[in-house]
Design a protein around this motif. Structure first.
Motif, PDB file in Angstrom:
ATOM      1  N   PHE B  92       0.681  -1.286  -0.087  1.00 20.13           N
ATOM      2  CA  PHE B  92       0.055   0.100   0.406  1.00 20.13           C
ATOM      3  C   PHE B  92       0.837   1.097   0.013  1.00 20.13           C
ATOM      4  O   PHE B  92       0.681   2.383  -0.967  1.00 20.13           O
ATOM      5  CB  PHE B  92      -1.417  -0.027   1.236  1.00 20.13           C
ATOM      6  N   ARG B  93       1.964   0.909   0.688  1.00 21.44           N
ATOM      7  CA  ARG B  93       2.046   2.433   0.660  1.00 21.44           C
ATOM      8  C   ARG B  93       3.319   2.867   0.025  1.00 21.44           C
ATOM      9  O   ARG B  93       3.116   4.027  -0.193  1.00 21.44           O
ATOM     10  CB  ARG B  93       3.523   2.643   2.822  1.00 21.44           C
ATOM     11  N   GLN B  94       4.009   1.395  -0.852  1.00 18.73           N
ATOM     12  CA  GLN B  94       4.414   1.908  -1.955  1.00 18.73           C
ATOM     13  C   GLN B  94       4.518   2.657  -3.682  1.00 18.73           C
ATOM     14  O   GLN B  94       4.337   2.883  -3.905  1.00 18.73           O
ATOM     15  CB  GLN B  94       5.763   0.751  -2.329  1.00 18.73           C
ATOM     16  N   LEU B  96       1.158   4.089  -2.983  1.00 14.75           N
ATOM     17  CA  LEU B  96       1.029   5.022  -2.673  1.00 14.75           C
ATOM     18  C   LEU B  96       2.090   6.219  -3.121  1.00 14.75           C
ATOM     19  O   LEU B  96       1.743   7.316  -3.819  1.00 14.75           O
ATOM     20  CB  LEU B  96       0.902   5.765  -1.432  1.00 14.75           C
TER      21      LEU B  96
END
Lengths: 339, 290
Positions: B92-94, B96
């Motif tokens: 998820f963070r990547q 984003l």
């Protein structure tokens, strides 16, 4: 539960090799005003400011996982507070004291409500705050000079502001190094990986997030003051515009978010690319800039520093993990598990 | 009072346009969880297409809006296949961070290339219809027709999302991607479709937008941010929410411009956005995440 809970992987000898490299680079930069032309001075000056913004942005984005798209607000605010104080006749010393105080108070005031948000929402809201600041700077004409901007009389030589920006930049890198190896940094990383679990393990996540926000606000405000002092002019677009807002974000992502070296490499890389494009190619510079961004996003999702080539390179020159790949091996394993 | 009504009518129309443009963004964020910062630029592209279609080929904006919509879908499909599909499925963070980089890059490419080819400056589509007056209030026929068009499209979208199999698959995939996969929905295909559809919708809206207001190459990013404000105020992935958000923001902007001053109107969208995020982070009509 005392000092043992700093990042376990960092050994003193390794920490030192990074510092030696940093000191060498800074000593090289300090010689620029002696040996270089005024073009070189202003190039390195802006590089210092870029590195400061990118590194401090990464305290929140890289270590805590909160994308602060409004980071430039601290820079713009620093420039404006410095300029307004000088214009009101407060003198340089008072201006340099007021700049960080006002900015930190502002950062803490917005931190508390904003940190209730997560992920993309936090990014959008912080960008909203930045835009509100921009509109205020445009409309409060008596205070800020509106769209015509704010000017102060030139008082010092460019060398003084150059060294000020250099010291600020050095401090920003040291701050990131300290955070990467400290208890606070470990808490921030735990918050990034899983906020509920971190809270459950006794980390006051809201408190340390506010610390991180305040820490990330101090140095950009000084960078803004140095910028104001050197160029003697600021307007809403150069203080709060989307150009200033996205530059540090892109630099940190490009270099590798969540590492100490990443934002520095990203800032240098982008500054060089910009210089080459703007001085040798007369048109479509932004397009090429965009193509670079897309390529890095697709092929190097973790940024330049996490690509295999770089990882091997600084394993060879003996830089510790937290400067490059991940802040510590323990957390690397943790974050790979959670994917 | 007349002026109050007049401003309200303008706001309703602007709100309808905001909604149409914003809704594609809301859908693709809901399904793909990708923050598309280049969304507004496709609206600009559509607007330019409509402008050239009218000035060089004499095609009227209503026809060129549908052409722009189709072309936009095609472009969106290419965009998805070429770039977005490579980052879907990362953590998820990547996702984003890389989606910010890629879509910002695409946004810069589109803005710079159009300004290079167009040469800067703003333009509108020179297309007019006569006005009708009723009860002391002037209804510009062009605006009323466009309003009817946007209402028609919104109802069509609503029916698509609630009555057709694919539309319901889109809703399901945005509610719970894993659950949708389990019951046999090809979430990747749905993601691609949503993305293409959203961009087609933006491009089509662009023609309407250029007919009513003016467009310029570098307005895309600002529009995207306004759209983000709208869908967050209304609630991510909710069509009625986007409508409500669009009207709230358009109305407050119009009244601020009229009663306080045009220079304060950029403040409104973001102030409302921040307030909405703080008071009700899931949006007015959004559902809280479990």
């Amino acid at each position: 539960m005392t000092a043992k809970f700093t990042c376990p992987e960092v050994r003193r000898s390794k920490r030192r090799s990074g510092l030696i490299l940093l000191a060498a680079a800074m000593a090289g930069a300090a010689l620029v005003p002696v040996l270089g032309t005024s073009y070189h001075i202003s190039l390195v000056f802006f590089l210092f400011i870029s590195i400061t913004l990118a590194s401090t942005y990464d305290i929140l984005a890289g270590f805590t996982g909160y994308l602060n798209l409004g980071h430039a607000a601290f820079f713009g605010m620093g420039a404006y507070v410095f300029g307004i104080t000088i214009q009101a006749g407060g003198g340089t010393a008072l201006a340099l004291v007021l700049t960080p105080i006002v900015t930190v108070i502002f950062s803490v005031a917005i931190a508390y409500p904003l940190f209730r948000l997560r992920g993309a929402y936090f990014g959008i809201a912080t960008f909203g705050v930045l835009n509100v600041m921009g509109v205020l700077a445009t409309n409060l004409r008596d205070l800020t000079g509106g769209t015509t901007g704010l000017s102060i009389p030139p008082t010092v030589s460019t060398e003084i502001t150059f060294y000020m920006a250099g010291v600020v930049c050095f401090a920003a890198i040291l701050l990131n190094t300290w955070i990467a190896t400290s208890r606070l940094g470990l808490g921030l990383l735990a918050t990034r990986e899983d906020e509920e679990v971190a809270e459950g393990s006794g980390i006051g996540t809201m408190r340390i997030k506010i610390y991180a926000m305040a820490l990330s606000a101090v140095l950009p405000s000084f960078a803004g003051a140095a910028y104001m002092w050197q160029t003697t002019y600021i307007d809403p677009a150069s203080g709060f515009g989307s150009g200033v807002a996205f530059a540090p974000v892109i630099m940190a992502m490009l270099g590798g978010s969540g590492t100490v070296i990443g934002p520095i490499i990203g800032a240098i890389f982008l500054t060089v690319i910009e210089e080459v494009l703007w001085s040798h190619v007369g048109y479509l510079q932004l397009t090429m800039y965009g193509i670079v961004l897309v390529c890095v996003g697709i092929f190097m999702p973790g940024g330049l520093m996490r690509s295999n080539y770089f990882a091997k390179f600084y394993a060879r020159i003996g830089l510790p993990d937290h400067y490059g790949y991940q802040p510590s091996r323990l957390l690397r394993i943790m974050s790979e598990d959670s994917k | 009072m007349d002026i109050f009504l007049q401003v309200l009518i303008g706001a309703v129309l602007q709100g309808a346009l905001y909604t149409l443009g914003a809704f594609g963004l809301s859908l693709s964020f809901g399904v793909l969880k990708i923050l598309n910062l280049s969304h507004g630029d496709f609206l600009t592209l559509g607007g330019f297409l409509g402008f050239f279609a009218l000035t060089y080929l004499g095609i009227n904006p209503f026809l060129s809006a549908s052409i722009a919509g189709l072309l936009g879908c095609g472009l969106g499909w290419l965009f998805y296949q070429g770039l977005i599909s490579r980052i879907v499925g990362r953590s998820f963070r990547q996702m984003l961070t890389t989606s910010v980089m890629i879509t910002l890059g695409v946004s810069l490419i589109i803005e710079d290339t159009t300004s290079f080819l167009w040469g800067g400056g703003s333009t509108g589509i020179p297309y007019q219809l006569s006005n009708i007056e009723w009860g002391g209030v002037v209804f510009p026929l062009l605006r009323v027709t466009l309003l009817a068009g946007t209402v028609f499209l919104t109802i069509g979208l609503h029916l698509f999302l609630t009555r057709t199999y694919i539309g319901r698959a889109v809703v399901a995939a945005s509610m719970n991607p894993v659950g949708a996969t389990v019951v046999g929905i090809d979430t990747r295909f749905v993601g691609m479709l949503t993305f293409a559809l959203g961009i087609g919708l933006a491009a089509g809206t662009g023609v309407f937008y250029a007919t009513l207001y003016s467009i310029e190459p570098f307005m895309g990013l600002g529009l995207t941010l306004k759209y983000l404000a709208i869908i967050i105020v209304g609630g991510m992935g909710s069509l009625p929410g986007a409508l409500l958000g669009g009207f709230i923001i358009a109305a407050s902007e119009s009244y601020t411009t009229y009663y306080i001053g045009a220079q304060w109107s950029p403040l409104i969208a973001f102030t409302i956005l921040i307030l909405a995020l703080l008071i009700r982070p899931q949006g007015l009509l959004g559902k809280a995440e479990a």
